[in-house]
Write an enzyme that holds these catalytic residues in place. Structure first.
Site, PDB file in Angstrom:
ATOM      1  CG  ASP A  80      -0.260   0.328   2.509  1.00  0.00           C
ATOM      2  OD1 ASP A  80       0.738  -0.358   2.829  1.00  0.00           O
ATOM      3  OD2 ASP A  80      -0.697   1.259   3.202  1.00  0.00           O
ATOM      4  CG  ASP A  83       3.723  -0.652   5.144  1.00  0.00           C
ATOM      5  OD1 ASP A  83       3.224  -0.645   4.012  1.00  0.00           O
ATOM      6  OD2 ASP A  83       3.059  -0.404   6.167  1.00  0.00           O
ATOM      7  CE1 TYR A 232      -4.794   2.847   4.712  1.00  0.00           C
ATOM      8  CE2 TYR A 232      -3.405   0.937   5.163  1.00  0.00           C
ATOM      9  CZ  TYR A 232      -3.592   2.175   4.577  1.00  0.00           C
ATOM     10  OH  TYR A 232      -2.570   2.744   3.844  1.00  0.00           O
ATOM     11  CD  GLU A 479       4.194   5.395   4.635  1.00  0.00           C
ATOM     12  OE1 GLU A 479       3.830   5.909   5.702  1.00  0.00           O
ATOM     13  OE2 GLU A 479       4.307   4.155   4.470  1.00  0.00           O
TER      14      GLU A 479
END
Ligand code: NAG
Ligand code: NAG
Length: 513
Positions: A80, A83, A232, A479
């Site tokens: 995603d 990571d 999430y 990120e």
């Protein structure tokens, strides 16, 4: 008198040209180039066995035993972000937005020579969803887990962390995950309808089953799966995803039952109740409301126009709040340089998603000959599109730091993206194993730029004052996530076409003045 009038005329013309210039800045950015780069990013995020035509060559095969412990083949799909967990909900939303981009701007994407790549990006996701949906009421929701994954800083090719897989089923359901996966597969079915009818049909079959599963066993997936909670969690619940899935299924099948669902549950599921200022992997209402508004364009939906108009009024609310034309308290905050600002952590995801909705909404206004009527004024389709463009141009470098937040685009972009693979020497160059904490010591903590450029990634971006600190440990800003870039595919495609149109439009405008 005459002299003064002339002066005023010239003054007005000058103002007009300046305004046009500000709104169009023709030629300032190469949107085709941005489109090409945005699609490359999805190749960097690939998990599994990479194909022969992989263009991002610093990556290698990874996650080749995913699902093995559980006796299921879960090789493939997307990491995603920075990571190596494969999270189902954001992955599905990514694929829905890639598909929606192609559905709206197929011609422009094809004209830029990128249709094949866009379809490959979608299929990399949908092939995985097909594998993960092992029986009608079983969907594998996640591979790996955030806690153990974040303990290590490794290339995906060296991964030593847990690859345990987690699923939803009748005993542990998750209507949001099932719904978003159904939406993604239904939208993708539309993308492949002509070029690959067999595949399109297969996707529809899965989408219909998943929707039924989600609807029959109503539960939030984070209520069933502890492991997703700190990463999430589904804050908005599952009703938005069920309505969204039903609407995509209606578009893909033309089956009235799905439309009835969207109409009949509009009120009880909040579709015409929630006025939102955020559209994201969690909260789908604004996208749903825009998609429902578009049904008003077709005569055959006239009998539902009352409910569809209510959906549209909420879509309008979202657009007005982005344009800062609602009452002040209901507007989205803007940074001093004019970037939409929702929250500190990964704010760019909201900017790219909003830009997409605004762009599609502008097309909708143009087609319907309508205006956006807000509490604080009216806007035509050009103003809505100009605002979307201001956001995209900010992303590409029109901002106080002259920084492109799309990695690899333009002369200045983030050099220390918070991304395991990009920040460690390529596997192709050094096949020596790099251990779990060795990565932190040798690579994460370095001052130097990342050795691999994560081309096309949209990073979290600046804070509420347009400040950005390019450090690897500043993950809120550096990120990138797959769902940040996905909506940009459609927006870049739209503006890559505008590039050719702008000059003509400007001349027309001046001529008619
Ligand atoms: C835009 O970028 C592409 C490369 O992606 C290049 O081929 C093209 O010539 C550029 N267009 C302009 C107008 O500079
Ligand atoms: C950004 O570019 C403008 C125009 O070229 C220049 O005046 C300004 O100093 C630049 N700002 C930074 C932070 O580089």
């Amino acid at each position: 008198m005459e002299e003064k009038k002339k002066k005023t005329q010239w003054h007005n013309l000058l103002l007009l040209l300046l305004t046009l210039n500000i709104f169009t800045t023709a030629g300032a950015f190469n949107y085709s180039d941005a489109l090409t780069k945005s699609l490359l990013y999805f190749e960097s995020q690939r998990s599994g066995r990479l194909p022969y035509n992989q263009r991002v060559t610093w990556r290698g095969h990874s996650g080749l035993t995913d699902g093995l412990e559980q006796g299921v083949d879960l090789v493939g799909g997307y990491y995603d972000a920075g990571d190596h967990v494969k999270f189902g909900l954001p992955m599905a939303f990514t694929v829905t937005m890639l598909s929606w981009s192609v559905i709206e701007y197929r011609q422009q994407i094809a004209a830029a020579g990128e249709l094949e790549h866009a379809m490959e990006a979608i299929k990399w996701g949908t092939d995985y969803f097909i594998k993960a949906h092992t029986s009608p009421n079983v969907l594998w929701a996640e591979v790996g887990d955030g806690d153990t994954d974040h303990y290590c800083w490794q290339r995906s090719e060296d991964m030593t962390t847990s690859r345990r897989a987690y699923k939803i089923d009748e005993k542990n359901p998750g209507s949001d995950l099932a719904g978003e996966s159904a939406a993604a597969m239904a939208a993708a079915a539309l993308v492949f309808k002509e070029s690959n009818p067999h595949y399109s049909h297969l996707l529809l079959h899965h989408a219909q089953q998943l929707f039924e599963f989600g609807d029959n066993y109503r539960e939030k997936y984070d209520g069933s799966l502890e492991v997703v909670k700190s990463y999430y969690a589904s804050v908005s619940g599952f009703k938005d995803e069920l309505l969204w899935a039903a609407l995509w299924l209606y578009k893909a099948t033309d089956n009235e039952e799905y439309l009835k669902y969207v109409i009949n549950k509009a009120n009880s599921f909040g579709g015409i109740g929630w006025a939102m200022t955020e559209f994201s992997w969690d909260v789908k209402f604004a996208g749903l409301q825009l998609l429902a508004s578009k049904l008003l364009l077709e005569e055959k939906h006239k009998k539902h126009s009352h409910i569809l108009e209510l959906y549209k009024s909420k879509a309008d609310y979202y657009m007005c709040s982005c344009l800062n034309k609602n009452t002040a308290a209901k507007n989205v905050e803007l940074t001093p340089a004019g970037l939409l600002y929702i929250r500190q952590w990964n704010n760019m995801q909201y900017v790219s998603a909003a830009s997409f909705l605004l762009t599609v909404y502008s097309d909708f206004l143009k087609t319907s000959n309508g205006n956006l009527n807000c509490h604080g004024g009216t806007a035509g389709h050009e103003e809505v599109l100009s605002f979307a463009k201001s956001q995209i141009d900010y992303i590409l470098g029109s901002n106080p730091l002259n920084m492109s937040y799309l990695v690899g685009y333009g002369p200045k972009y983030p050099q220390r993206v918070h991304h395991r693979g990009a920040s460690v020497e390529s596997y192709r160059e050094n096949k020596g194993f790099i251990g779990c904490t060795q990565g932190y010591d040798s690579w994460y903590a370095r001052e130097e730029p990342n050795p691999n450029v994560l081309v096309g990634a949209l990073v979290g971006g600046p804070d509420c004052k347009d400040n950005f600190v390019d450090r690897r440990d500043n993950y809120m800003q550096t990120e990138a996530c797959t769902y940040n870039t996905a909506p940009l595919v459609g927006v870049f495609a739209k503006f890559s076409d505008q590039e050719n149109m702008d000059q003509g439009q400007n001349l027309d405008f001046v001529a008619s003045y």
